[in-house]
Design an enzyme around this catalytic site. Structure first.
Site, mmCIF file in Angstrom:
data_model
loop_
_atom_site.group_PDB
_atom_site.id
_atom_site.type_symbol
_atom_site.label_atom_id
_atom_site.label_comp_id
_atom_site.label_asym_id
_atom_site.label_seq_id
_atom_site.Cartn_x
_atom_site.Cartn_y
_atom_site.Cartn_z
ATOM 1 N N GLY A 247 60.334 43.668 34.045
ATOM 2 C CA GLY A 247 61.717 43.194 34.111
ATOM 3 C C GLY A 247 62.761 44.268 34.272
ATOM 4 N N PRO A 290 55.564 46.635 35.547
ATOM 5 C CA PRO A 290 56.604 46.715 36.572
ATOM 6 C C PRO A 290 56.121 46.167 37.907
ATOM 7 C CG PRO A 290 55.555 48.844 36.303
ATOM 8 C CD PRO A 290 54.964 47.942 35.251
ATOM 9 N N GLY A 291 56.973 45.481 38.586
ATOM 10 C CA GLY A 291 56.669 44.993 39.933
ATOM 11 C C GLY A 291 57.837 45.317 40.846
ATOM 12 N N ARG A 292 58.939 44.596 40.617
ATOM 13 C CA ARG A 292 60.157 44.804 41.403
ATOM 14 C C ARG A 292 60.573 46.276 41.423
ATOM 15 N NH1 ARG A 292 64.286 40.994 41.762
ATOM 16 N NH2 ARG A 292 63.390 39.945 39.933
ATOM 17 N N ARG A 329 65.536 34.624 48.289
ATOM 18 C CA ARG A 329 66.261 34.960 47.067
ATOM 19 C C ARG A 329 67.765 34.663 47.125
ATOM 20 N NH1 ARG A 329 66.766 39.700 45.449
ATOM 21 N NH2 ARG A 329 66.707 39.278 43.198
ATOM 22 N N TYR A 333 68.691 32.054 44.120
ATOM 23 C CA TYR A 333 69.547 32.371 42.978
ATOM 24 C C TYR A 333 70.628 33.394 43.314
ATOM 25 C CZ TYR A 333 65.189 35.134 42.343
ATOM 26 O OH TYR A 333 64.042 35.863 42.528
ATOM 27 N N CYS A 360 67.660 25.535 59.627
ATOM 28 C CA CYS A 360 68.524 24.361 59.683
ATOM 29 C C CYS A 360 68.912 23.939 58.265
ATOM 30 C CB CYS A 360 67.800 23.223 60.408
ATOM 31 S SG CYS A 360 68.886 21.850 60.829
ATOM 32 N N GLU A 361 69.631 24.830 57.594
ATOM 33 C CA GLU A 361 70.116 24.622 56.238
ATOM 34 C C GLU A 361 71.455 25.332 56.101
ATOM 35 O OE1 GLU A 361 68.976 22.946 53.628
ATOM 36 O OE2 GLU A 361 67.069 22.304 54.520
ATOM 37 N N TYR A 389 59.569 40.270 46.399
ATOM 38 C CA TYR A 389 59.811 38.829 46.532
ATOM 39 C C TYR A 389 60.412 38.425 47.880
ATOM 40 C CZ TYR A 389 58.954 39.367 41.594
ATOM 41 O OH TYR A 389 58.388 39.700 40.396
#
Length: 430
Positions: A247, A290-292, A329, A333, A360-361, A389
């Site tokens: 995180g 850890p990832g991000r 992403r 959010y 188409c959004e 991500y």
């Protein structure tokens, strides 16, 4: 746009890993993910060094959900990290590169029967158990196989980190883990003797993602160490390993002020030592995930600018040849990013625009109201820090093929994920 890793500007053009971003776009087409391998490896090495993986036998487990093509899995293996997987697909990826299974942590709040059996058959080192359903299944299958499996119990410690609601996982109201404050964990520990084929050796907690303040992690350390002592005294179970999750926040835009890897690691280790000394217990093996913070800044996405729509006194929309299919992403959010034109890094008249995707959004917006220099149709736009991500959450919405990934290192580019063809897009349909 802030430069990360091996990014550099020469003659107003952007280079990553010694490769011209313009030439990468021309050679491999767009949208294109560009992976700065040197930066990713550097981040791995920083974690291993400052979390004292060698001196204290602590463990850095890369959170595979952030980005796990085969190439990344090999990189993690090379750098000596452990691996955190959350699905049969991620586990199978590790298996395909001969990742040492004893260094795999298998997470998930609702692992399927097939996934649990796969993990046992492949020899996963640690199952991170989320609920009674999984405990019962593991006990049943281990009994049938006449084996014993090491596990962690995942707990929700009641810490609300200051982050987006969708990426907070440590608070009481969470789908993850045994709740600490309402007696769920105590009940589980009281009845754990019935699980004859499971060995409880560790605890796991994860309080959320994109956290910039060290304080919530220090609070987590204190809670976990008190719990280690309580379990030892009240239930006669020796907790040898404590997994504090991941995180750690990273830089996306100017409002982000992340701590360094060294600052996070040293703060956690120092607090663990102080907490254990005060409690009169030995410091357990510490694990972080850890990832991000390993891959976010190591990834960028290149797009070709298409339509430009100027709505007088409102805004200018700039359309690119990707969007929410390669980076969900911002839509999911409201994640923020920085961008630039790869051939106009220092020159050009700034213009405020909104970068729109091609889906188409109406919500397919990558960046809202950003000042960018000299933007024109045909330009190559780069959005930085898409390494986490982006590809892992990509989709085929609107039947748009998935983009390619190239890894750049020391002036050479290597395709590590091919661009999906239209035939491949339909390959599973009958």
């Amino acid at each position: 746009m802030k430069l990360h890793g091996t990014m550099m500007v020469q003659n107003d053009q952007l280079y990553i890993g010694g490769m011209s971003c313009l030439e990468l776009a021309q050679t491999y087409q767009t949208p294109l993910y560009v992976f700065d391998e040197q930066l990713a490896r550097k981040n791995c090495q920083e974690y291993m060094k400052h979390f004292k993986a060698k001196e204290n036998n602590n463990r850095v487990a890369y959170a595979g959900k952030a980005f796990l093509p085969l190439h990344m899995c090999r990189l993690i293996k090379d750098e000596g990290l452990y691996l955190d997987v959350v699905s049969g697909g991620e586990l199978y990826t590790a298996h395909k590169v001969n990742f040492p299974m004893e260094k795999v942590l298998f997470h998930g709040n609702n692992k399927t029967i097939e996934e649990i059996q796969m993990g046992l058959d492949l020899g996963v080192g640690r199952f991170v158990v989320d609920n009674y359903y999984e405990l019962d299944l593991l006990e049943q299958f281990c009994k049938e196989k006449q084996m014993k499996q090491a596990i962690y119990l995942r707990i929700t410690p009641g810490i609300e980190a200051h982050t987006h609601d969708y990426i907070k996982t440590g608070q009481i109201d969470s789908k993850f883990g045994f709740t600490l404050t309402n007696g769920d964990l105590s009940e589980c520990l009281s009845n754990f003797h019935q699980y004859q084929h499971l060995e409880l050796i560790g605890l796991h907690a994860h309080i959320g993602s994109q956290i910039f303040d060290v304080t919530p992690f220090l609070d987590e350390v204190d809670i976990m160490m008190r719990l280690v002592k309580e379990i030892q005294e009240c239930y006669d179970i020796q907790i040898k390993e404590v997994d504090l999750g991941g995180g750690m926040g990273v830089y996306y835009t100017k409002k982000d002020q992340p701590k360094t890897i060294q600052q996070f690691c040293e703060a956690i280790i120092e607090r663990a030592a102080a907490s254990c000394e005060a409690l009169g217990i030995e410091v357990p093996i510490l694990v972080i995930e850890p990832g991000r913070s390993i891959v976010a800044n190591a990834g960028s996405t290149l797009y070709t600018v298409g339509s430009m729509k100027d709505i007088k006194d409102v805004r200018t929309y700039v359309g690119v040849d990707g969007g929410m299919t390669d980076n969900i992403r911002p839509s999911l959010y409201q994640a923020g990013y920085e961008c630039s034109i790869v051939t106009k890094m220092r020159t050009g008249e700034p213009k405020q625009v909104t970068i729109a995707g091609k889906c188409c959004e109406s919500g397919d917006i990558l960046i809202t109201d950003v000042d960018i220099k000299g933007i024109e149709t045909g330009d190559i736009l780069i959005i930085a820090s898409t390494g986490a991500y982006g590809y892992s959450m990509s989709s085929n919405y609107n039947k748009i093929p998935k983009a390619a990934i190239v890894s750049v290192l020391n002036g050479e580019a290597q395709v590590i994920c091919k661009r999906q063809s239209l035939e491949e897009l339909l390959s599973l349909e009958v």
